[in-house]
Write a protein that holds these residues in place. Structure first.
Motif, PDB file in Angstrom:
ATOM      1  N   LYS A   3      51.933  38.515  44.803  1.00  8.16           N
ATOM      2  CA  LYS A   3      50.699  39.100  44.283  1.00  8.16           C
ATOM      3  C   LYS A   3      50.969  39.692  42.913  1.00  8.16           C
ATOM      4  O   LYS A   3      51.970  40.381  42.717  1.00  8.16           O
ATOM      5  N   ILE A   4      50.084  39.402  41.958  1.00  3.16           N
ATOM      6  CA  ILE A   4      50.221  39.930  40.600  1.00  3.16           C
ATOM      7  C   ILE A   4      49.214  41.063  40.407  1.00  3.16           C
ATOM      8  O   ILE A   4      48.015  40.879  40.634  1.00  3.16           O
ATOM      9  N   ILE A   5      49.714  42.219  39.995  1.00  2.00           N
ATOM     10  CA  ILE A   5      48.869  43.412  39.849  1.00  2.00           C
ATOM     11  C   ILE A   5      49.050  44.009  38.459  1.00  2.00           C
ATOM     12  O   ILE A   5      50.172  44.294  38.038  1.00  2.00           O
ATOM     13  N   THR A   6      47.949  44.187  37.763  1.00  2.00           N
ATOM     14  CA  THR A   6      47.972  44.879  36.470  1.00  2.00           C
ATOM     15  C   THR A   6      47.722  46.371  36.700  1.00  2.00           C
ATOM     16  O   THR A   6      46.881  46.746  37.517  1.00  2.00           O
ATOM     17  N   ILE A   7      48.476  47.201  35.995  1.00  4.27           N
ATOM     18  CA  ILE A   7      48.234  48.648  36.017  1.00  4.27           C
ATOM     19  C   ILE A   7      47.649  49.009  34.661  1.00  4.27           C
ATOM     20  O   ILE A   7      48.326  48.889  33.633  1.00  4.27           O
ATOM     21  N   ALA A   8      46.374  49.390  34.642  1.00  4.05           N
ATOM     22  CA  ALA A   8      45.675  49.504  33.362  1.00  4.05           C
ATOM     23  C   ALA A   8      44.783  50.736  33.285  1.00  4.05           C
ATOM     24  O   ALA A   8      44.186  51.165  34.269  1.00  4.05           O
ATOM     25  N   GLY A 131      42.712  45.652  24.515  1.00  2.00           N
ATOM     26  CA  GLY A 131      42.911  44.534  23.606  1.00  2.00           C
ATOM     27  C   GLY A 131      43.259  43.242  24.329  1.00  2.00           C
ATOM     28  O   GLY A 131      43.167  43.132  25.556  1.00  2.00           O
ATOM     29  N   LEU A 132      43.720  42.268  23.559  1.00  2.00           N
ATOM     30  CA  LEU A 132      44.006  40.935  24.094  1.00  2.00           C
ATOM     31  C   LEU A 132      45.123  40.927  25.135  1.00  2.00           C
ATOM     32  O   LEU A 132      45.084  40.143  26.080  1.00  2.00           O
ATOM     33  N   LEU A 133      46.113  41.785  24.967  1.00  2.00           N
ATOM     34  CA  LEU A 133      47.217  41.810  25.925  1.00  2.00           C
ATOM     35  C   LEU A 133      46.730  42.283  27.293  1.00  2.00           C
ATOM     36  O   LEU A 133      47.077  41.702  28.330  1.00  2.00           O
ATOM     37  N   THR A 134      45.909  43.327  27.295  1.00  2.00           N
ATOM     38  CA  THR A 134      45.354  43.822  28.555  1.00  2.00           C
ATOM     39  C   THR A 134      44.413  42.799  29.164  1.00  2.00           C
ATOM     40  O   THR A 134      44.426  42.555  30.376  1.00  2.00           O
ATOM     41  N   LEU A 135      43.595  42.173  28.323  1.00  2.00           N
ATOM     42  CA  LEU A 135      42.666  41.140  28.787  1.00  2.00           C
ATOM     43  C   LEU A 135      43.418  39.970  29.418  1.00  2.00           C
ATOM     44  O   LEU A 135      43.028  39.456  30.477  1.00  2.00           O
ATOM     45  N   ASN A 136      44.517  39.572  28.795  1.00  2.00           N
ATOM     46  CA  ASN A 136      45.350  38.508  29.342  1.00  2.00           C
ATOM     47  C   ASN A 136      45.944  38.904  30.695  1.00  2.00           C
ATOM     48  O   ASN A 136      46.021  38.089  31.614  1.00  2.00           O
ATOM     49  N   SER A 137      46.378  40.151  30.792  1.00  2.00           N
ATOM     50  CA  SER A 137      46.954  40.641  32.048  1.00  2.00           C
ATOM     51  C   SER A 137      45.933  40.587  33.178  1.00  2.00           C
ATOM     52  O   SER A 137      46.244  40.171  34.297  1.00  2.00           O
ATOM     53  N   LEU A 138      44.702  41.004  32.884  1.00  2.00           N
ATOM     54  CA  LEU A 138      43.643  40.990  33.894  1.00  2.00           C
ATOM     55  C   LEU A 138      43.258  39.565  34.284  1.00  2.00           C
ATOM     56  O   LEU A 138      42.953  39.293  35.449  1.00  2.00           O
ATOM     57  N   THR A 139      43.298  38.659  33.327  1.00  2.00           N
ATOM     58  CA  THR A 139      42.971  37.261  33.606  1.00  2.00           C
ATOM     59  C   THR A 139      44.030  36.618  34.496  1.00  2.00           C
ATOM     60  O   THR A 139      43.723  35.767  35.333  1.00  2.00           O
ATOM     61  N   LEU A 140      45.258  37.036  34.341  1.00  2.00           N
ATOM     62  CA  LEU A 140      46.372  36.522  35.142  1.00  2.00           C
ATOM     63  C   LEU A 140      46.400  37.100  36.547  1.00  2.00           C
ATOM     64  O   LEU A 140      46.794  36.421  37.500  1.00  2.00           O
ATOM     65  N   SER A 141      45.951  38.334  36.714  1.00  2.00           N
ATOM     66  CA  SER A 141      46.242  39.116  37.918  1.00  2.00           C
ATOM     67  C   SER A 141      45.315  38.832  39.092  1.00  2.00           C
ATOM     68  O   SER A 141      44.183  38.365  38.940  1.00  2.00           O
ATOM     69  N   ASP A 142      45.835  39.171  40.279  1.00  2.00           N
ATOM     70  CA  ASP A 142      45.027  39.134  41.498  1.00  2.00           C
ATOM     71  C   ASP A 142      44.226  40.427  41.635  1.00  2.00           C
ATOM     72  O   ASP A 142      43.145  40.433  42.215  1.00  2.00           O
ATOM     73  N   SER A 143      44.789  41.528  41.116  1.00  2.00           N
ATOM     74  CA  SER A 143      44.106  42.812  41.251  1.00  2.00           C
ATOM     75  C   SER A 143      44.577  43.780  40.171  1.00  2.00           C
ATOM     76  O   SER A 143      45.522  43.498  39.442  1.00  2.00           O
ATOM     77  N   VAL A 144      43.898  44.929  40.111  1.00  2.36           N
ATOM     78  CA  VAL A 144      44.231  45.938  39.107  1.00  2.36           C
ATOM     79  C   VAL A 144      44.273  47.314  39.765  1.00  2.36           C
ATOM     80  O   VAL A 144      43.431  47.650  40.604  1.00  2.36           O
ATOM     81  N   ILE A 145      45.302  48.091  39.413  1.00  2.00           N
ATOM     82  CA  ILE A 145      45.401  49.491  39.820  1.00  2.00           C
ATOM     83  C   ILE A 145      45.042  50.348  38.610  1.00  2.00           C
ATOM     84  O   ILE A 145      45.571  50.133  37.513  1.00  2.00           O
ATOM     85  N   ILE A 146      44.153  51.317  38.805  1.00  2.00           N
ATOM     86  CA  ILE A 146      43.687  52.167  37.712  1.00  2.00           C
ATOM     87  C   ILE A 146      44.149  53.611  37.947  1.00  2.00           C
ATOM     88  O   ILE A 146      43.610  54.306  38.816  1.00  2.00           O
ATOM     89  N   PRO A 147      45.177  54.063  37.215  1.00  2.00           N
ATOM     90  CA  PRO A 147      45.594  55.466  37.355  1.00  2.00           C
ATOM     91  C   PRO A 147      44.589  56.396  36.652  1.00  2.00           C
ATOM     92  O   PRO A 147      44.139  56.114  35.545  1.00  2.00           O
ATOM     93  N   LEU A 162      35.874  49.793  33.724  1.00  2.00           N
ATOM     94  CA  LEU A 162      35.238  49.083  34.841  1.00  2.00           C
ATOM     95  C   LEU A 162      34.294  47.999  34.339  1.00  2.00           C
ATOM     96  O   LEU A 162      34.187  46.931  34.949  1.00  2.00           O
ATOM     97  N   ASN A 163      33.614  48.256  33.218  1.00  2.00           N
ATOM     98  CA  ASN A 163      32.750  47.226  32.615  1.00  2.00           C
ATOM     99  C   ASN A 163      33.581  46.050  32.118  1.00  2.00           C
ATOM    100  O   ASN A 163      33.186  44.889  32.274  1.00  2.00           O
ATOM    101  N   THR A 164      34.750  46.342  31.522  1.00  2.00           N
ATOM    102  CA  THR A 164      35.646  45.287  31.075  1.00  2.00           C
ATOM    103  C   THR A 164      36.106  44.445  32.263  1.00  2.00           C
ATOM    104  O   THR A 164      36.151  43.207  32.189  1.00  2.00           O
ATOM    105  N   VAL A 168      35.602  40.437  32.924  1.00  2.00           N
ATOM    106  CA  VAL A 168      36.701  39.533  33.279  1.00  2.00           C
ATOM    107  C   VAL A 168      36.386  38.802  34.580  1.00  2.00           C
ATOM    108  O   VAL A 168      36.603  37.594  34.701  1.00  2.00           O
ATOM    109  N   GLN A 169      35.840  39.524  35.555  1.00  4.48           N
ATOM    110  CA  GLN A 169      35.499  38.914  36.844  1.00  4.48           C
ATOM    111  C   GLN A 169      34.435  37.832  36.688  1.00  4.48           C
ATOM    112  O   GLN A 169      34.488  36.797  37.356  1.00  4.48           O
ATOM    113  N   SER A 170      33.485  38.051  35.807  1.00  2.32           N
ATOM    114  CA  SER A 170      32.383  37.100  35.662  1.00  2.32           C
ATOM    115  C   SER A 170      32.718  35.914  34.766  1.00  2.32           C
ATOM    116  O   SER A 170      32.198  34.821  34.962  1.00  2.32           O
TER     117      SER A 170
END
Length: 271
Positions: A3-8, A131-147, A162-164, A168-170
């Motif tokens: 599982k790939i998880i972005t922490i953002a 930015g693009l790096l975070t956007l790429n991470s979210l596009t790659l990931s199965d889920s995201v953890i938000i601290p 959350l809007n971002t 990405v989801q849509s």
């Protein structure tokens, strides 16, 4: 398959990198083969697990821009079952260079998707931006953890993130889930901390992790020694918090996999 998880969180100082380092380490201690991807130009994850970023010859930048196979750059850490794909100061220029690439939002997906087969968990630490790096991470990931820190401006900017994620989801990754909102820097002595917890739980309910990360001196000390909290002080409150978070994440993953299996079997039987 892992599982790939972005922490953002585009807001700085919320415990994002601390969570990436120590959650990864605790997953490793619990016998889960884990990879930590440092996608932040500050390279704090790289130094936080014991490597000097200035001595890293190649990192994630070389994968993105020069097409280097990420498997060739993975480094073993001192922490059990934890590997690192390091960052380097060169990553600062990556977003500018990525602008002219075709399908620029899918660079990470093309480059790092295969790592999912090698690990139980792949955690990505992002820079405090959208930015693009975070956007790429979210596009790659199965889920995201938000601290989210237990402080006055806790919810500031959370709506934008959350809007971002919804965008990405849509448009880019329909399978992206919110793994959970993680409350950090909790101080039991402050009434404000308890008020923030109540407010976040009222707004987001089941999305909030049961585990709360307390403000802890040992957590702050560990990176200066190039150690995860488990290596630095396994008996500290910070270590216990992140072990509990790792256990909660593993349980959620197992339940999710079970539900998916039941759903698929139900669909097949129905057919």
């Amino acid at each position: 398959m892992g599982k790939i998880i972005t922490i953002a969180n585009q807001k700085g100082g919320v415990g994002k990198t601390t969570t990436a380092i120590n959650l990864s380490a605790c997953l490793g201690v619990l016998d889960k083969k884990t990879l930590l991807i440092d996608a932040d130009p500050q390279a704090n994850c790289t130094s936080g697990v014991g490597f000097e970023p200035r001595k890293v010859n190649q990192g994630i930048y070389d994968c993105i821009i020069n097409g280097v196979n990420p498997k060739e750059l993975i480094m073993r850490t001192k922490s059990p079952n934890l590997d690192l794909l390091p960052s380097h100061i060169d990553l600062v220029g990556a977003e500018i260079e990525m602008i002219n690439l075709e399908e620029r939002e899918y660079v990470f997906k093309k480059m790092f998707s295969s790592l999912k087969d090698e690990y139980d968990y792949v955690l990505i630490d992002c820079s405090p931006s959208l930015g693009l790096l975070t956007l790429n991470s979210l596009t790659l990931s199965d889920s995201v953890i938000i601290p989210v820190q237990c402080e006055y401006f806790a919810l500031e900017g959370l709506g934008k993130l959350l809007n971002t994620i919804k965008i990405v989801q849509s448009r880019l990754n329909k399978l992206l889930d919110i793994e959970g909102i993680l409350l950090t820097m909790y101080d039991t002595r402050l009434r404000l901390s308890n008020q923030v917890i109540e407010e976040v739980k009222i707004h987001f309910q089941q999305l909030v992790f049961d585990t709360i990360i307390h403000r802890n001196t040992r957590l702050g000390e560990a990176p200066s020694h190039g150690e995860t909290i488990i290596m630095h002080d396994a008996s500290s409150k910070g270590a216990v918090n992140y072990l509990n978070l790792a256990k909660e994440l593993i349980k959620k993953t197992m339940v999710g996999n079970t539900l998916n299996t039941v759903s698929k079997n139900t669909e097949l039987n129905g057919f």
